[in-house]
Scaffold this motif. Structure first.
Motif, PDB file in Angstrom:
ATOM      1  N   ASP A  75       1.063  -6.310   7.831  1.00 16.78           N
ATOM      2  CA  ASP A  75      -0.017  -6.691   8.740  1.00 16.78           C
ATOM      3  C   ASP A  75      -1.283  -7.069   7.959  1.00 16.78           C
ATOM      4  OD1 ASP A  75      -0.897  -7.006  11.453  1.00 16.78           O
ATOM      5  OD2 ASP A  75      -2.221  -5.302  11.080  1.00 16.78           O
ATOM      6  N   ARG A  76      -1.491  -6.375   6.851  1.00 20.23           N
ATOM      7  CA  ARG A  76      -2.649  -6.721   6.015  1.00 20.23           C
ATOM      8  C   ARG A  76      -2.511  -8.156   5.504  1.00 20.23           C
ATOM      9  NH1 ARG A  76      -4.084  -3.880   0.342  1.00 20.23           N
ATOM     10  NH2 ARG A  76      -2.097  -4.841  -0.144  1.00 20.23           N
ATOM     11  N   ASN A  77      -1.322  -8.509   5.047  1.00 19.72           N
ATOM     12  CA  ASN A  77      -1.130  -9.876   4.564  1.00 19.72           C
ATOM     13  C   ASN A  77      -1.258 -10.895   5.692  1.00 19.72           C
ATOM     14  OD1 ASN A  77      -0.728  -8.886   2.005  1.00 19.72           O
ATOM     15  ND2 ASN A  77       0.922 -10.335   1.569  1.00 19.72           N
ATOM     16  N   ARG A  78      -0.858 -10.493   6.910  1.00 19.29           N
ATOM     17  CA  ARG A  78      -1.032 -11.393   8.054  1.00 19.29           C
ATOM     18  C   ARG A  78      -2.513 -11.741   8.204  1.00 19.29           C
ATOM     19  NH1 ARG A  78      -3.343 -10.973  12.402  1.00 19.29           N
ATOM     20  NH2 ARG A  78      -3.667  -8.730  12.228  1.00 19.29           N
ATOM     21  N   ALA A  79      -3.367 -10.703   8.059  1.00 18.29           N
ATOM     22  CA  ALA A  79      -4.807 -10.939   8.212  1.00 18.29           C
ATOM     23  C   ALA A  79      -5.354 -11.745   7.026  1.00 18.29           C
ATOM     24  CB  ALA A  79      -5.527  -9.597   8.313  1.00 18.29           C
ATOM     25  N   ILE A  80      -4.936 -11.390   5.831  1.00 16.44           N
ATOM     26  CA  ILE A  80      -5.466 -12.050   4.632  1.00 16.44           C
ATOM     27  C   ILE A  80      -5.092 -13.539   4.626  1.00 16.44           C
ATOM     28  CG2 ILE A  80      -5.099 -12.219   2.126  1.00 16.44           C
ATOM     29  CD1 ILE A  80      -5.122  -9.127   2.079  1.00 16.44           C
ATOM     30  N   TYR A  81      -3.871 -13.841   5.026  1.00 21.25           N
ATOM     31  CA  TYR A  81      -3.435 -15.242   5.028  1.00 21.25           C
ATOM     32  C   TYR A  81      -3.699 -15.930   6.368  1.00 21.25           C
ATOM     33  CZ  TYR A  81      -1.327 -14.484   0.480  1.00 21.25           C
ATOM     34  OH  TYR A  81      -1.144 -14.222  -0.851  1.00 21.25           O
ATOM     35  N   GLU A  82      -4.366 -15.199   7.268  1.00 23.40           N
ATOM     36  CA  GLU A  82      -4.743 -15.741   8.579  1.00 23.40           C
ATOM     37  C   GLU A  82      -3.561 -16.384   9.286  1.00 23.40           C
ATOM     38  OE1 GLU A  82      -9.221 -17.035   8.389  1.00 23.40           O
ATOM     39  OE2 GLU A  82      -8.157 -17.932   6.707  1.00 23.40           O
ATOM     40  N   VAL A 116       0.868  -1.186   0.000  1.00 20.29           N
ATOM     41  CA  VAL A 116       0.000   0.000   0.000  1.00 20.29           C
ATOM     42  C   VAL A 116       0.907   1.240   0.000  1.00 20.29           C
ATOM     43  CG1 VAL A 116      -1.900   1.195   1.144  1.00 20.29           C
ATOM     44  CG2 VAL A 116      -1.729  -1.293   1.306  1.00 20.29           C
ATOM     45  N   ARG A 126      -8.547  -1.383   9.828  1.00 19.10           N
ATOM     46  CA  ARG A 126      -7.447  -0.624  10.443  1.00 19.10           C
ATOM     47  C   ARG A 126      -6.514  -0.071   9.357  1.00 19.10           C
ATOM     48  NH1 ARG A 126      -2.439  -0.613  12.610  1.00 19.10           N
ATOM     49  NH2 ARG A 126      -1.767  -2.471  11.495  1.00 19.10           N
ATOM     50  N   ILE A 127      -6.148  -0.948   8.403  1.00 21.73           N
ATOM     51  CA  ILE A 127      -5.239  -0.534   7.320  1.00 21.73           C
ATOM     52  C   ILE A 127      -5.927   0.536   6.466  1.00 21.73           C
ATOM     53  CG2 ILE A 127      -3.896  -1.320   5.306  1.00 21.73           C
ATOM     54  CD1 ILE A 127      -2.962  -2.647   7.831  1.00 21.73           C
ATOM     55  N   LEU A 186     -10.680 -10.639   9.853  1.00 16.95           N
ATOM     56  CA  LEU A 186     -10.193 -10.074   8.587  1.00 16.95           C
ATOM     57  C   LEU A 186     -10.641  -8.621   8.451  1.00 16.95           C
ATOM     58  CD1 LEU A 186      -8.888 -10.534   5.735  1.00 16.95           C
ATOM     59  CD2 LEU A 186     -11.191 -11.044   4.935  1.00 16.95           C
ATOM     60  N   GLN A 188      -4.174   9.258   5.117  1.00 20.97           N
ATOM     61  CA  GLN A 188      -3.149   9.835   4.240  1.00 20.97           C
ATOM     62  C   GLN A 188      -3.782  10.684   3.131  1.00 20.97           C
ATOM     63  OE1 GLN A 188       0.152   9.704   4.644  1.00 20.97           O
ATOM     64  NE2 GLN A 188      -0.310   8.642   6.557  1.00 20.97           N
ATOM     65  N   ILE A 224       1.179   4.122   3.192  1.00 22.63           N
ATOM     66  CA  ILE A 224       1.277   3.808   4.625  1.00 22.63           C
ATOM     67  C   ILE A 224       2.576   3.045   4.882  1.00 22.63           C
ATOM     68  CG2 ILE A 224      -1.215   3.807   4.991  1.00 22.63           C
ATOM     69  CD1 ILE A 224      -1.141   0.756   4.863  1.00 22.63           C
ATOM     70  N   PRO A 257      -6.084 -15.178  -1.035  1.00 20.98           N
ATOM     71  CA  PRO A 257      -7.177 -16.108  -0.724  1.00 20.98           C
ATOM     72  C   PRO A 257      -8.408 -15.441  -0.124  1.00 20.98           C
ATOM     73  CG  PRO A 257      -5.417 -16.305   0.891  1.00 20.98           C
ATOM     74  CD  PRO A 257      -4.960 -15.285  -0.098  1.00 20.98           C
ATOM     75  N   VAL A 258      -8.665 -14.190  -0.464  1.00 22.03           N
ATOM     76  CA  VAL A 258      -9.930 -13.541  -0.068  1.00 22.03           C
ATOM     77  C   VAL A 258     -10.461 -12.756  -1.266  1.00 22.03           C
ATOM     78  CG1 VAL A 258      -9.362 -13.299   2.381  1.00 22.03           C
ATOM     79  CG2 VAL A 258      -8.820 -11.452   0.832  1.00 22.03           C
ATOM     80  N   ALA A 308      -8.762  -6.143  10.691  1.00 18.70           N
ATOM     81  CA  ALA A 308      -7.422  -5.808  10.172  1.00 18.70           C
ATOM     82  C   ALA A 308      -7.529  -4.911   8.939  1.00 18.70           C
ATOM     83  CB  ALA A 308      -6.669  -7.083   9.845  1.00 18.70           C
ATOM     84  N   ASP A 326       2.540  -1.930   7.932  1.00 21.10           N
ATOM     85  CA  ASP A 326       1.079  -2.060   7.879  1.00 21.10           C
ATOM     86  C   ASP A 326       0.639  -2.927   6.697  1.00 21.10           C
ATOM     87  OD1 ASP A 326       0.366  -0.573  10.189  1.00 21.10           O
ATOM     88  OD2 ASP A 326       0.891   1.255   9.134  1.00 21.10           O
ATOM     89  N   SER A 327       1.375  -2.852   5.576  1.00 27.69           N
ATOM     90  CA  SER A 327       1.068  -3.757   4.454  1.00 27.69           C
ATOM     91  C   SER A 327       1.353  -5.199   4.873  1.00 27.69           C
ATOM     92  CB  SER A 327       1.939  -3.430   3.246  1.00 27.69           C
ATOM     93  OG  SER A 327       1.464  -2.277   2.613  1.00 27.69           O
TER      94      SER A 327
END
Lengths: 336, 270
Positions: free
Chosen positions: A122-129, A112, B16-17, B10, B24, A115, B104-105, B13, A119-120
């Protein structure tokens, strides 16, 4: 023997490209009848990649490398043949499949922009669980190997190209994929950064045993990472085997670098003079003639030093493509 | 099917992002927001003036009613709008969608979060703007408790329906790189038939019928009517049922178009 991580049989992709002649009449005609022309980007290719193997996928622009990678990662539906990656049919884009692969495209950006890098991630952490502990471990390891510490809190837009690429690679590997598709991962980077990425990929492969299929125009990438290469041109595989065999098979010449005492000495009679710098001459000589030419030079000249080298892989690849292109430019083709 | 707990994690998270990202863009976001405030403000002034020149009212709306209508319209439009039709083609053209397809989403989840993040941040402008409009135009609200209670579910359904419809239409980008004309056509219908130009009561009967036969009235003007207490209880219940059906139709439409669109994408590439 374990199943291959990637198995490709008769894989083909034909695009239908719209065509239209020049001028108003043609423009109007295309409104009524839209014409397309099939373009065969990939024509029935076969190869396997074993678990943990690193394979270089080589070819000039338009050879079909990126199309193949897109088919194997699930972005493109093949027109024919079969591809299996980790046992999955990629084009179905099963979530379980997507969790086990990654595609890095050197000229595209998935972070992203505005930012901080972390934080990007962290987004992948959530997406890939990813569970917290696993994420933390992966992040620590990638931060250490790629020296990301100072970059993580910075917004992506403030990173240099090399820094961004390190972060792109890292974010693509957070979920510990079993298969990595890397499309020109070092493109545009300076030599130091290219080496850094290369070293990282080699170390990552050693640590994780992930399979890597890599395309690059930089032969240094291929030499550093890929014991095996697949050469593709006009959608067909020209060569598939150990990198060393590519040089042996396609190089018909050797390079002789001869240092003689007399700076005026002319050695062009012994072979094709490629370069001359004072007493140093660089000659290209047919492989089978090399022993005889070497003996003659040693007998005839007062030689200070003499080395015999195989041509660089870059030269060999260039020759492969030129040889393959030659029939395409045949009179029948060009007149048709 | 994702479990609600996994989906909740999901969304937390991604929200938040998205909030960080939208912060910004706060200046450009604020400029968009000012544009969004000016539109009902102009109509409010125009219709208020027309009402006064026509002896005090138009189709039963007095100046204070128009003020209440357009202030409510501002809130509902802000909370239900999406920008997806304006931006989707660039994601296809520049290849950003390729990365989204390899995750995968479904890409829509991130879009929902980005949308909600923008709306949340822009409350900083919306709330004072509404307060100023209330002070400046003396709106006449006829709040009815039961009607207000139905407003929130209607708003949620309207948001879902509008988002799903516009996401489905944005998928036209897979077939053509020039979707501006289609967008323009849609926004024309939306403008006329959703009550943004004028309350439905001002339009002739046949146009009201057309607006109600299509989703446009339901996704904007209906929640406004609930907020203003202009719908009878039976109409409110019927409206909620109609909106539920439209939400379902929109979801099915999206599912069908997405399946075809992603097949087309994987046939053509980007």
């Amino acid at each position: 023997m374990s199943d291959p991580a990637i198995r490709v049989r008769g894989l083909a992709k034909t695009y239908q490209v719209p065509v239209r002649g020049a001028g108003l009449r043609e423009a109007l005609r295309s409104l009524v009848r839209r014409e397309t022309r099939p373009v065969e980007a990939v024509r029935s290719i076969d190869f396997d990649v074993a678990p943990g193997e690193v394979v270089g996928f080589l070819g000039p622009n338009g050879a079909g490398k990126t199309t193949s990678l897109k088919m194997l990662s699930g972005l493109l539906h093949p027109s024919g043949g079969e591809a299996r990656v980790l046992g999955y049919e990629p084009f179905r884009r099963d979530n379980d499949f997507l969790r086990r692969i990654t595609l890095v495209m050197g000229q595209r950006n998935q972070l992203v922009w505005d930012i901080p890098v972390i934080d990007s991630f962290d987004r992948n952490r959530a997406i890939y669980e990813l569970p917290a502990e696993r994420y933390r471990r992966a992040l620590d390891e990638l931060t250490e190997l790629l020296e990301l510490g100072d970059l993580l809190p910075k917004p992506v837009r403030n990173l240099s190209l090399g820094e961004r690429m390190k972060c792109e690679v890292a974010v693509s590997l957070l979920h510990a994929p079993d298969v990595l598709f890397l499309d020109e991962p070092t493109i545009g980077l300076d030599v130091t950064m290219q080496r850094r990425i290369r070293e990282f990929l080699r170390e990552h492969n050693r640590r994780t045993g992930a399979s890597i299929l890599l395309t690059s125009h930089y032969m240094a990438d291929i030499e550093a990472l890929c014991p095996r290469v697949v050469v593709i041109h006009h959608g067909r595989i020209l060569f598939d085997g150990p990198r060393a065999d590519l040089v042996a098979r396609f190089s018909t010449d050797k390079t002789l670098i001869v240092d003689v005492a007399d700076p005026e000495a002319d050695l062009s009679a012994y072979g094709t003079l490629v370069a001359k710098d004072g007493g140093r001459s660089t000659l290209r000589v047919a492989k089978q003639d090399t022993p005889e030419v070497t003996s003659r030079i040693l007998a005839d000249q007062s030689v200070l030093d003499l080395t015999v080298e195989d041509p660089s892989i870059e030269d060999v690849i260039d020759r492969v493509f030129q040889d393959a292109a030659a029939p395409e430019a045949s009179p029948s083709e060009s007149s048709g | 099917m994702r479990g609600p707990i996994r989906l909740g994690a999901l969304y937390r998270a991604l929200l938040r992002i998205s909030l960080l990202d939208q912060i910004q863009y706060r200046v450009s976001g604020a400029i968009w927001m000012i544009g969004a405030i000016l539109e009902p403000l102009v109509f409010l002034v125009v219709w208020g003036t027309v009402a006064e020149n026509q002896g005090g009212s138009v189709a039963g709306y007095e100046a204070g009613d128009f003020a209440a209508y357009y202030i409510s319209m501002l809130v509902v439009n802000h909370l239900t709008f999406s920008w997806i039709m304006h931006t989707f083609q660039y994601r296809v053209q520049y290849g950003d969608l390729a990365y989204e397809l390899l995750r995968p989403v479904h890409p829509i989840h991130n879009d929902v979060c980005a949308n909600l993040a923008y709306k949340t941040i822009m409350l900083v402008i919306l709330v004072p703007a509404v307060a100023l409009l209330v002070i400046g135009f003396d709106p006449r609200f006829h709040w009815v408790a039961w009607s207000l209670a139905t407003f929130l579910p209607a708003l949620a359904l309207a948001f879902a329906t509008r988002f799903l419809i516009e996401w489905s239409l944005a998928l036209a980008s897979f077939w053509t790189t020039r979707i501006l004309a289609l967008n323009q056509l849609y926004f024309m219908f939306l403008m006329f038939l959703s009550g943004r130009i004028a309350p439905m009561d001002v339009f002739p009967g046949w146009l009201q019928s057309l607006a109600m036969a299509l989703p446009f009235y339901w996704i904007i003007a209906f929640p406004v009517d609930l907020l203003l207490g202009r719908a009878a209880p039976a109409e409110a219940v019927r409206g909620l049922m109609v909106l539920s059906v439209w939400a379902l139709v929109a979801a099915l439409l999206l599912r069908m178009v997405w399946a075809r669109a992603s097949r087309r994408f994987t046939a053509v590439g980007a």
